[in-house]
Design an enzyme around this catalytic site. Structure first.
Site, PDB file in Angstrom:
ATOM      1  N   HIS A 160       0.746  -1.431   7.512  1.00 36.51           N
ATOM      2  CA  HIS A 160       0.644  -2.872   7.284  1.00 36.51           C
ATOM      3  C   HIS A 160      -0.549  -3.454   8.036  1.00 36.51           C
ATOM      4  CE1 HIS A 160       4.742  -2.402   5.870  1.00 36.51           C
ATOM      5  NE2 HIS A 160       4.713  -3.648   5.440  1.00 36.51           N
ATOM      6  N   ASN A 200      -0.010   4.808  13.343  1.00 37.27           N
ATOM      7  CA  ASN A 200       0.829   3.724  12.841  1.00 37.27           C
ATOM      8  C   ASN A 200       2.094   3.547  13.676  1.00 37.27           C
ATOM      9  OD1 ASN A 200       1.735   1.700  11.030  1.00 37.27           O
ATOM     10  ND2 ASN A 200       2.860   3.202   9.842  1.00 37.27           N
TER      11      ASN A 200
END
Length: 185
Positions: free
Chosen positions: A29, A60
């Protein structure tokens, strides 16, 4: 418009979940879902693939996640916290001594895998006396848990040059106080 659907994005320029399947990359994201908990719709909207880029899973789930947590924690100390995040495709020196921009693509739609990611934090002082900037560049690769986030601080001009985006002129127009950049490089 031929080849487009109601999304307004031509089919040639769209990623799908299938592009990520088996690629070895997370759907990282850009705007974190956890930053949008004020409404279920806002949180759901962060899962559109236009808000996602292929991200190394270790990055991440660890260092990038820590940087997102830091951003959330800063909302307790500053009047307003603005976060701008994006992918970077940076050159590396190859064996012939020349610089090349090389990046992997994944899936049938050839989704570009960024070499790096940036995050610019614009922190508005509670006393209204200015803005603090923190700008980070992280490589899209595993990073040791022992490496502090401060190691990835860079001058804002570095990100402006790398990304083609200008942050400082717009911030200066909107603030009465000064701008203080935090970077140790």
């Amino acid at each position: 418009m031929t080849g487009a659907t109601g999304t307004g994005i031509h089919v040639f320029h769209r990623a799908t979940n299938a592009d990520y399947k088996g690629s070895g990359f997370d759907r990282g994201h850009l705007a974190a879902a956890a930053n949008h908990k004020w409404s279920q719709k806002a949180m759901d909207d962060t899962f559109y693939l236009s808000n996602v880029a292929p991200q190394n899973p270790h990055l991440n789930q660890n260092t990038w996640n820590n940087l997102e947590k830091l951003c959330r924690s800063l909302t307790k100390r500053y009047l307003n916290v603005y976060v701008c995040t994006g992918p970077l495709y940076l050159p590396r020196q190859e064996a012939d001594g020349k610089l090349y921009v090389r990046y992997q693509v994944i899936g049938r739609n050839h989704v570009a895998v960024p070499t790096h990611f940036f995050k610019v934090l614009i922190l508005e002082q509670a006393d209204g006396k200015g803005v603090e900037l923190r700008s980070y560049v992280l490589p899209n690769e595993p990073i040791s848990e022992q490496v502090p986030l401060e190691r990835f601080l860079v001058p804002i001009e570095t990100i402006e040059r790398m990304s083609g985006l200008l942050f400082v002129p717009n911030i200066m127009k909107r603030t009465a106080g000064g701008v203080r950049a935090i970077a140790d490089r």
